[in-house]
Design a protein around this motif. Structure first.
Motif, PDB file in Angstrom:
ATOM      1  N   ILE A  10       3.097  -1.193   4.642  1.00 19.45           N
ATOM      2  CA  ILE A  10       2.303  -0.619   3.551  1.00 19.45           C
ATOM      3  C   ILE A  10       0.876  -1.122   3.698  1.00 19.45           C
ATOM      4  O   ILE A  10       0.649  -2.338   3.773  1.00 19.45           O
ATOM      5  CB  ILE A  10       2.868  -1.053   2.185  1.00 19.45           C
ATOM      6  CG1 ILE A  10       4.309  -0.535   2.025  1.00 19.45           C
ATOM      7  CG2 ILE A  10       1.982  -0.554   1.035  1.00 19.45           C
ATOM      8  CD1 ILE A  10       5.049  -1.096   0.827  1.00 19.45           C
ATOM      9  N   VAL A  11      -0.079  -0.209   3.748  1.00 18.39           N
ATOM     10  CA  VAL A  11      -1.482  -0.616   3.877  1.00 18.39           C
ATOM     11  C   VAL A  11      -2.125  -0.487   2.504  1.00 18.39           C
ATOM     12  O   VAL A  11      -2.159   0.597   1.915  1.00 18.39           O
ATOM     13  CB  VAL A  11      -2.228   0.253   4.900  1.00 18.39           C
ATOM     14  CG1 VAL A  11      -3.601  -0.351   5.180  1.00 18.39           C
ATOM     15  CG2 VAL A  11      -1.420   0.375   6.188  1.00 18.39           C
ATOM     16  N   GLY A  12      -2.641  -1.626   2.003  1.00 15.37           N
ATOM     17  CA  GLY A  12      -3.269  -1.649   0.675  1.00 15.37           C
ATOM     18  C   GLY A  12      -2.366  -2.323  -0.334  1.00 15.37           C
ATOM     19  O   GLY A  12      -1.218  -1.913  -0.518  1.00 15.37           O
ATOM     20  N   ALA A  13      -2.913  -3.373  -0.952  1.00 13.00           N
ATOM     21  CA  ALA A  13      -2.145  -4.090  -1.982  1.00 13.00           C
ATOM     22  C   ALA A  13      -2.814  -3.926  -3.335  1.00 13.00           C
ATOM     23  O   ALA A  13      -3.048  -4.885  -4.060  1.00 13.00           O
ATOM     24  CB  ALA A  13      -1.990  -5.561  -1.613  1.00 13.00           C
ATOM     25  N   GLY A  14      -3.150  -2.680  -3.669  1.00 16.31           N
ATOM     26  CA  GLY A  14      -3.485  -2.359  -5.055  1.00 16.31           C
ATOM     27  C   GLY A  14      -2.179  -2.167  -5.801  1.00 16.31           C
ATOM     28  O   GLY A  14      -1.090  -2.473  -5.290  1.00 16.31           O
ATOM     29  N   ILE A  15      -2.284  -1.627  -6.991  1.00 19.47           N
ATOM     30  CA  ILE A  15      -1.052  -1.496  -7.776  1.00 19.47           C
ATOM     31  C   ILE A  15      -0.073  -0.517  -7.132  1.00 19.47           C
ATOM     32  O   ILE A  15       1.143  -0.699  -7.229  1.00 19.47           O
ATOM     33  CB  ILE A  15      -1.370  -1.103  -9.238  1.00 19.47           C
ATOM     34  CG1 ILE A  15      -0.123  -1.332 -10.086  1.00 19.47           C
ATOM     35  CG2 ILE A  15      -1.856   0.347  -9.361  1.00 19.47           C
ATOM     36  CD1 ILE A  15      -0.346  -1.954 -11.387  1.00 19.47           C
ATOM     37  N   VAL A  16      -0.598   0.489  -6.413  1.00 15.82           N
ATOM     38  CA  VAL A  16       0.304   1.475  -5.801  1.00 15.82           C
ATOM     39  C   VAL A  16       1.045   0.843  -4.619  1.00 15.82           C
ATOM     40  O   VAL A  16       2.275   0.950  -4.517  1.00 15.82           O
ATOM     41  CB  VAL A  16      -0.478   2.745  -5.389  1.00 15.82           C
ATOM     42  CG1 VAL A  16       0.396   3.678  -4.567  1.00 15.82           C
ATOM     43  CG2 VAL A  16      -1.003   3.463  -6.632  1.00 15.82           C
ATOM     44  N   GLY A  17       0.311   0.151  -3.746  1.00 15.39           N
ATOM     45  CA  GLY A  17       0.961  -0.505  -2.607  1.00 15.39           C
ATOM     46  C   GLY A  17       1.945  -1.566  -3.081  1.00 15.39           C
ATOM     47  O   GLY A  17       3.049  -1.706  -2.531  1.00 15.39           O
ATOM     48  N   ALA A  18       1.563  -2.324  -4.107  1.00 16.96           N
ATOM     49  CA  ALA A  18       2.439  -3.388  -4.627  1.00 16.96           C
ATOM     50  C   ALA A  18       3.720  -2.786  -5.202  1.00 16.96           C
ATOM     51  O   ALA A  18       4.824  -3.302  -4.979  1.00 16.96           O
ATOM     52  CB  ALA A  18       1.696  -4.203  -5.680  1.00 16.96           C
ATOM     53  N   ALA A  19       3.581  -1.680  -5.940  1.00 17.95           N
ATOM     54  CA  ALA A  19       4.766  -1.035  -6.523  1.00 17.95           C
ATOM     55  C   ALA A  19       5.667  -0.485  -5.415  1.00 17.95           C
ATOM     56  O   ALA A  19       6.896  -0.584  -5.497  1.00 17.95           O
ATOM     57  CB  ALA A  19       4.340   0.084  -7.477  1.00 17.95           C
ATOM     58  N   CYS A  20       5.052   0.079  -4.359  1.00 18.84           N
ATOM     59  CA  CYS A  20       5.848   0.601  -3.237  1.00 18.84           C
ATOM     60  C   CYS A  20       6.595  -0.542  -2.546  1.00 18.84           C
ATOM     61  O   CYS A  20       7.770  -0.406  -2.186  1.00 18.84           O
ATOM     62  CB  CYS A  20       4.961   1.332  -2.228  1.00 18.84           C
ATOM     63  SG  CYS A  20       4.343   2.912  -2.842  1.00 18.84           S
TER      64      CYS A  20
END
Ligand code: FAD
Length: 376
Positions: A10-20
């Protein structure tokens, strides 16, 4: 050089990446999250954190209400710093024309089992005494909530890590392939699939997708506990959120658990500069004061901007990147990515596992943007 192999990168640890990440490890997948900066430091740190059901389209309603129910389920597990508050929203109607919109919204939500309450001109000041006199009424949506988004992203990512996910932070991915992610430092992380969850940066890793930056300003005040009870949004907000061409501001104020007031918001296309724009900020604050005159003398302690990742049809891209069955997208959430992060993660993992979703997935599949381009 292949340094590691995972089911999902997963690239990106914003809320979307974290939730994924949280959802993938829950389903037993091996996961690496690659973040160029800090966890939750992108749009997630800039957003208001309003967990809101919206009715722009059936698809938007389905994703926001599904996601809101997931936040409600998660709420008992959230740590205190996520500041989950079920404060509800009042959509404020300034005049009779906006009361028509209140009644339309009431019918739409009620038909779909979302509890709502119409407030007339007398009931509105009882519900929210700081609003100015002379407003026509409003619609209270008691099930809406507020969170502090970067803490929520950290919580989801830490939970994923506790279950085995690996975080690589401080190094950007510079290329996605069907076999994994190539990092700027030369490492290659091999994975069964990749998920581009880089928000408004997504087109740099997935060229050709129509995701544009939409700038927003916010202001936070000092602590004034009890000043407001609900998240307040003017109904004119809908007009401003829909305008794809002009800069716009709308009254949107949120009470935080700390007693602070978060004041928004503005929308601007074509401004890639993160500097605060004094003119837009002035317009935004003037608009807020039109609705709450007592805001004027309060102390503001910080002002900032952030970039929403906007798509032409105002729906996120969740699913395989056109032409690349192993490269997934989870981006384009515009002003609703905090709300819809949990639903996004479910819809994405449903696709990875080949199982049916709770809501129709078609409107969110990235292939639609290619179809639009072909038919345009
Ligand atoms: C002013 C404003 C108000 C908002 N209010 C709300 C609201 O009330 N409710 C709501 O639901 N939503 C709201 N939003 C929208 C919400 O903030 C976003 O939709 C959401 O944060 C998007 O999360 P994300 O994880 O997709 O993106 P981001 O949080 O931007 O995360 C993307 C991450 O990817 C990383 N990254 C980028 N490129 C690379 C690379 N090449 N390699 C590795 N990492 C990379 C970045 O560093 C970043 O951490 C608001 C947004 C703004 C700007």
């Amino acid at each position: 050089m292949i340094s590691s192999v995972f089911d999902v990168a997963i690239v990106g640890a914003g809320i979307v990446g974290a939730a994924c990440a949280d959802e993938c490890v829950r389903e037993g997948m091996t996961v690496v999250v690659i973040e160029s900066d800090i966890v939750g430091g992108g749009a997630t740190a800039a957003g208001m954190g309003h967990i809101v059901v919206m009715d722009d389209s059936e698809a938007q309603f389905a994703l926001t209400s599904y996601s809101q129910s997931l936040w409600r389920e998660l709420a008992p597990d959230l740590p205190g710093d996520v500041e989950y508050e079920a404060c509800g929203t009042i959509w404020v109607a300034a005049d009779e024309e906006e009361m028509e919109e209140v009644r339309r919204k009431q019918a739409f939500y009620s038909e779909r089992n979302v509890p709502v309450e119409v407030l007339d001109a007398d009931a509105l000041p009882d519900a929210e005494p700081k609003l100015r006199n002379g407003l026509a009424g409003g619609l209270r949506v008691p099930g809406d909530a507020v969170i502090y988004p970067p803490a929520a992203a950290r919580f989801l990512l830490e939970r994923a890590r506790a279950r085995g996910a690996v975080l690589r932070s401080g190094v950007p991915v510079f290329e996605l392939t069907d076999d994994g992610a190539r990092l700027r430092d030369g490492a290659f992380i091999a994975s069964g699939v990749t998920i581009n969850a880089t928000g408004s940066w997504a087109p740099s890793l997935t060229p050709g997708i129509d995701v544009r930056k939409r700038k927003g300003h916010l202001v936070i005040t000092d602590r004034y506990p009890g000043f407001l009870r609900h998240q307040l949004v003017e109904l004119g907000y809908l007009k401003s959120a829909h305008s794809l061409t002009s800069d716009s501001v709308a009254f949107n104020v949120q009470p935080r658990r700390t007693g602070q007031l978060l004041i928004g918001s503005s929308r601007q296309f074509g401004s890639e500069d993160s500097k605060v724009d004094a003119a837009i900020l002035g317009r935004m604050l003037a608009r807020a004061e039109e609705y709450i005159p007592e805001l004027g003398p309060l102390s503001a302690i910080r002002t900032w901007t952030g970039f929403r990742a906007a798509t032409p049809d105002k729906l996120p891209l969740i699913g395989p990147s056109p032409g690349h069955s192993r490269q997934y997208l989870a981006t384009g959430h515009e002003g609703l990515g905090i709300t819809t992060s949990l639903g996004t993660a479910r819809l994405l993992v449903d696709q990875l596992l080949g199982r049916p979703s709770q809501i129709p997935i078609g409107p969110f599949l990235p292939a639609r943007s290619m179809q639009e381009a072909i038919h345009a």
